[in-house]
Structure formats: structure tokens, C-alpha cells
Design an enzyme around this catalytic site. Structure first.
Site, PDB file in Angstrom:
ATOM      1  N   ASP A  20     -25.281  -4.866 117.699  1.00 54.16           N
ATOM      2  CA  ASP A  20     -25.197  -6.253 117.363  1.00 54.16           C
ATOM      3  C   ASP A  20     -25.453  -7.107 119.001  1.00 54.16           C
ATOM      4  O   ASP A  20     -26.230  -7.961 118.972  1.00 54.16           O
ATOM      5  CB  ASP A  20     -23.827  -6.813 116.966  1.00 54.16           C
ATOM      6  CG  ASP A  20     -23.473  -6.223 115.738  1.00 54.16           C
ATOM      7  OD1 ASP A  20     -24.680  -6.006 114.730  1.00 54.16           O
ATOM      8  OD2 ASP A  20     -22.558  -6.084 115.323  1.00 54.16           O
TER       9      ASP A  20
ATOM     10  N   ASP B 140     -11.830  -7.558 112.166  1.00 56.53           N
ATOM     11  CA  ASP B 140     -11.803  -6.240 112.464  1.00 56.53           C
ATOM     12  C   ASP B 140     -10.541  -5.787 112.655  1.00 56.53           C
ATOM     13  O   ASP B 140      -9.783  -5.897 113.620  1.00 56.53           O
ATOM     14  CB  ASP B 140     -12.863  -5.854 113.613  1.00 56.53           C
ATOM     15  CG  ASP B 140     -14.275  -5.976 113.194  1.00 56.53           C
ATOM     16  OD1 ASP B 140     -14.672  -6.431 112.260  1.00 56.53           O
ATOM     17  OD2 ASP B 140     -15.066  -5.685 114.154  1.00 56.53           O
TER      18      ASP B 140
ATOM     19  N   ASN C 245     -16.357 -11.329 110.439  1.00 59.74           N
ATOM     20  CA  ASN C 245     -15.097 -10.601 109.961  1.00 59.74           C
ATOM     21  C   ASN C 245     -14.244 -10.430 111.024  1.00 59.74           C
ATOM     22  O   ASN C 245     -14.254 -10.518 112.058  1.00 59.74           O
ATOM     23  CB  ASN C 245     -15.903  -8.935 109.822  1.00 59.74           C
ATOM     24  CG  ASN C 245     -16.733  -8.716 108.574  1.00 59.74           C
ATOM     25  OD1 ASN C 245     -16.647  -9.602 107.963  1.00 59.74           O
ATOM     26  ND2 ASN C 245     -17.666  -7.930 108.823  1.00 59.74           N
TER      27      ASN C 245
ATOM     28  N   ASN D 152     -21.070 -11.295 115.828  1.00 58.77           N
ATOM     29  CA  ASN D 152     -21.126 -10.544 117.014  1.00 58.77           C
ATOM     30  C   ASN D 152     -22.357 -10.608 117.625  1.00 58.77           C
ATOM     31  O   ASN D 152     -22.635 -10.892 118.980  1.00 58.77           O
ATOM     32  CB  ASN D 152     -21.248  -8.797 116.674  1.00 58.77           C
ATOM     33  CG  ASN D 152     -19.906  -8.545 116.191  1.00 58.77           C
ATOM     34  OD1 ASN D 152     -18.667  -9.096 116.346  1.00 58.77           O
ATOM     35  ND2 ASN D 152     -19.827  -7.380 115.634  1.00 58.77           N
TER      36      ASN D 152
ATOM     37  N   ASP E  22     -16.146   2.652 122.750  1.00 56.60           N
ATOM     38  CA  ASP E  22     -16.374   2.460 121.527  1.00 56.60           C
ATOM     39  C   ASP E  22     -17.849   2.037 121.265  1.00 56.60           C
ATOM     40  O   ASP E  22     -18.173   0.670 121.962  1.00 56.60           O
ATOM     41  CB  ASP E  22     -15.333   0.900 121.155  1.00 56.60           C
ATOM     42  CG  ASP E  22     -15.121   0.442 120.094  1.00 56.60           C
ATOM     43  OD1 ASP E  22     -15.762   1.210 118.907  1.00 56.60           O
ATOM     44  OD2 ASP E  22     -14.546  -0.398 119.538  1.00 56.60           O
TER      45      ASP E  22
ATOM     46  N   ALA F 243     -22.044  -2.651 126.111  1.00 56.20           N
ATOM     47  CA  ALA F 243     -21.015  -2.979 124.819  1.00 56.20           C
ATOM     48  C   ALA F 243     -20.130  -1.620 124.467  1.00 56.20           C
ATOM     49  O   ALA F 243     -19.167  -1.704 124.246  1.00 56.20           O
ATOM     50  CB  ALA F 243     -21.579  -3.361 123.448  1.00 56.20           C
TER      51      ALA F 243
ATOM     52  N   GLY G 147     -18.024  -8.597 112.675  1.00 57.89           N
ATOM     53  CA  GLY G 147     -19.045  -8.879 111.849  1.00 57.89           C
ATOM     54  C   GLY G 147     -20.323  -9.183 112.508  1.00 57.89           C
ATOM     55  O   GLY G 147     -20.456  -9.607 113.536  1.00 57.89           O
TER      56      GLY G 147
ATOM     57  N   THR H  33     -34.333   1.379 117.293  1.00 56.63           N
ATOM     58  CA  THR H  33     -33.335   1.812 118.409  1.00 56.63           C
ATOM     59  C   THR H  33     -32.848   2.956 118.224  1.00 56.63           C
ATOM     60  O   THR H  33     -32.848   3.536 117.173  1.00 56.63           O
ATOM     61  CB  THR H  33     -32.179   0.830 118.515  1.00 56.63           C
ATOM     62  OG1 THR H  33     -31.425   0.894 117.142  1.00 56.63           O
ATOM     63  CG2 THR H  33     -32.435  -0.604 118.725  1.00 56.63           C
TER      64      THR H  33
ATOM     65  N   GLY I 275     -22.935 -10.618 111.981  1.00 49.77           N
ATOM     66  CA  GLY I 275     -23.525 -12.034 112.439  1.00 49.77           C
ATOM     67  C   GLY I 275     -22.758 -12.675 113.534  1.00 49.77           C
ATOM     68  O   GLY I 275     -23.692 -13.050 114.540  1.00 49.77           O
TER      69      GLY I 275
HETATM   70  O1  RIB Z   1     -21.893  -3.958 113.635  1.00 51.69           O
HETATM   71  C1  RIB Z   1     -20.296  -3.800 113.919  1.00 51.69           C
HETATM   72  C2  RIB Z   1     -19.661  -4.993 112.744  1.00 51.69           C
HETATM   73  O2  RIB Z   1     -19.799  -4.245 111.512  1.00 51.69           O
HETATM   74  C3  RIB Z   1     -18.146  -4.690 113.048  1.00 51.69           C
HETATM   75  O3  RIB Z   1     -17.760  -5.887 113.964  1.00 51.69           O
HETATM   76  C4  RIB Z   1     -17.835  -4.982 111.371  1.00 51.69           C
HETATM   77  O4  RIB Z   1     -17.198  -6.228 111.321  1.00 51.69           O
HETATM   78  C5  RIB Z   1     -18.867  -4.592 110.776  1.00 51.69           C
HETATM   79  O5  RIB Z   1     -19.309  -5.958 110.193  1.00 51.69           O
END
Ligand code: RIB
Length: 277
Positions: free
Chosen positions: A235, A14, A12, A44, A229, A265, A40, A204, A42
């Protein structure tokens, strides 16, 4: 020689703004800034696995737009094999609208775009997996494809790691293949109610650590003042976990590595290190 991590999932763009607090339904709040970042679940996770030292391939789809082109190039630069990231003509890349509040909490709306185009071509990319490899999955792409990929990878002897996020009910036979299913507390509840029985379950608990079928590990302590953040922390956990598993680490060591990556992160903006697209 250690195996590979293959991540089948979403990529994605973002679009991220900071808000003083999250709006209630029907309410408008003013955001500050608008960043265009790599995200996204995946991708990430693929970036986190590569950062943790694994050999990683990404399987997914982007649109034939500027975001998709930049994203493919970015992953290649970060050492992720993008040979199985298909460019879908005439379709926008996936996007996520993300609001991050002052305490680091996020709310996210995902518009799947090209991620919804994954099909049997992508499943073929898992056919050369074997013993010692990990297939890492999440649920931001068509569930039908996730299911077929999990079954094929397991048949070939690969380990299936399934992050059931965002939560959706999957066929019990697919859940049973996962070792582990990775869930947060809310997803754990939904999974338990579904009656499906995973190969193993890793839960988790945010800042309270994680538990994998009785093996528990504490989270690294992060001062609340240092939380920038939380987007993508789960991920980072999953990608780092997969990297540890292909290295052959036991549950305790893999959990410790994954929890450290998750803690790191939350100290930075965005879902990936240096995330600007
Ligand atoms: O887990 C975080 C992600 O969730 C973000 O990067 C966003 O794109 C959504 O997929």
C-alpha cells in the site's frame, strides 16, 4: 499546478498480534499483544500518498462506532480530505484480524463491515476528477462501485491506477483503463489467466524490485533483521506511486520513489506510520 490523488477504497481497524509462527489449519498458537491500528488498503494508500506530498481525498465508508470516528479524525490530521468518507449508521467499521510472525510476514482476515456499503454516492465523489488527477483503486470494496468509478474517472480524463488486491476478476474494459494495474507475482498470474489486457502492468517482486512494462527498478536493500512487519508495504508502494504520477514523474522515477516507501514500510510495525487508533 499538480493534480490530486483520489483514493476510493477501504478503511479498516487492524487488530494485530505477534505470533512465533503462523498457525496451520486446525492449530492454535499463542499471540503476544493486541494492537488496534489504522489499516485498510484504501486508507493505507491515501496516507502514503499524502506522506509523499500529494493532495489527497479519501472516498469510502466507516461505521458510526469509535473506530470509525477515530479514523476520520486521524485522516484529517494527516492532511487527507475526508469529506467523502461516509458514516454508515448501525454498521460496524471494517476490521482486519492480522497475525505478524517474527520474520515480519503477515496473514490477514478482513471483515468488510461498512466498506461493503459503498454505493453510487461514493462514485459521485470522483465526478470532479480531470486530466492530471489520479484515481487510485483496490478491491476491498464492492467491485461494482470500483468498476463504475474507474469508467467515470477515465471518461473525465483522469488516470486510473488499479491495485488488483485482493485479487478478483474484473470486466476487461475496466482492466484496460488502468495505467498501470499494480500486481504482485501471484496476482500477475491470475490476471494473465483472466485474459484481460491492462493499459499497462506494474509487477512488484517484494525485495527484488518491480517492473513496469519493461522499465525495471531494484528494491532498496533491507537487512532481514530489520524487517519488522510487511503489512501495508504494498500500500505504501501504491500511494507513493500515485503521488509521483500526479507530479508528472516518469516510470523510472515513480518506481524508485514507490520502492523506497515500500522498503521503509517493512521496517516499522503496522500498515501506516504511527498507526495507533
Ligand atoms: O494491505 C494491508 C491491509 O490489508 C491491512 O491494513 C488490512 O486492513 C487489510 O486491508
Amino acid at each position: 499546478m499538480t493534480g490530486r490523488v483520489v483514493v476510493l477504497g477501504s478503511l479498516n481497524v487492524d487488530l494485530v498480534t505477534r505470533v512465533p509462527r503462523h498457525p496451520r489449519p486446525g492449530e492454535t498458537v499463542l499471540g503476544e499483544g493486541l494492537d488496534r491500528l489504522a489499516g485498510g488498503k484504501g486508507a493505507n494508500q491515501a496516507v502514503a500518498a499524502a506522506a509523499a506530498g500529494a493532495t489527497v481525498a479519501m472516498v469510502g465508508c466507516v461505521g458510526d462506532d469509535a473506530g470509525g470516528t477515530a479514523y476520520r479524525e486521524r485522516l484529517g490530521t494527516l492532511g487527507v480530505d475526508v469529506g467523502a468518507v461516509r458514516v454508515v449508521p448501525g454498521v460496524p467499521s471494517g476490521h482486519a484480524m492480522i497475525q505478524v510472525s517474527d520474520d515480519g510476514e503477515n496473514s490477514i482476515v478482513v471483515v468488510p463491515g461498512a466498506n461493503a456499503q459503498l454505493d453510487e454516492r461514493e462514485v459521485a465523489a470522483v465526478d470532479d476528477l480531470g486530466a492530471g488527477d489520479v484515481l487510485l483503486l483496490q478491491l476491498e470494496v464492492p467491485l461494482r462501485v470500483v468498476c463504475v468509478a474507474a469508467r467515470r474517472a477515465a471518461t473525465r480524463g483522469a488516470r486510473v491506477v488499479l491495485n488488483i488486491a485482493p485479487y478478483a476478476a474484473l470486466p476487461p474494459d475496466v482492466v484496460a483503463l488502468a495505467d498501470p494495474v499494480v500486481v504482485n507475482e501471484h496476482e500477475m498470474q491470475a490476471l494473465a489467466e483472466s485474459g484481460a489486457r491492462p493499459g499497462s502492468v506494474l509487477v512488484t517482486f517484494g525485495g527484488n524490485g518491480a517492473s513496469w512494462d519493461g522499465v525495471t527498478a531494484p528494491a532498496d536493500v533491507v537487512d532481514p533483521a530489520d524487517v519488522v512487519d510487511t503489512t501495508g508495504a504494498g500500500d505504501a508502494f501504491c500511494g507513493t506511486l500515485a503521488a509521483a504520477l500526479v507530479r508528472g514523474e516518469d516510470r523510472e522515477a515513480a518506481l524508485a520513489a514507490a520502492l523506497s516507501a515500500g522498503a521503509e514500510a517493512v521496517r516499522r510495525a503496522g500498515a501506516q506510520p504511527h498507526p495507533y487508533l
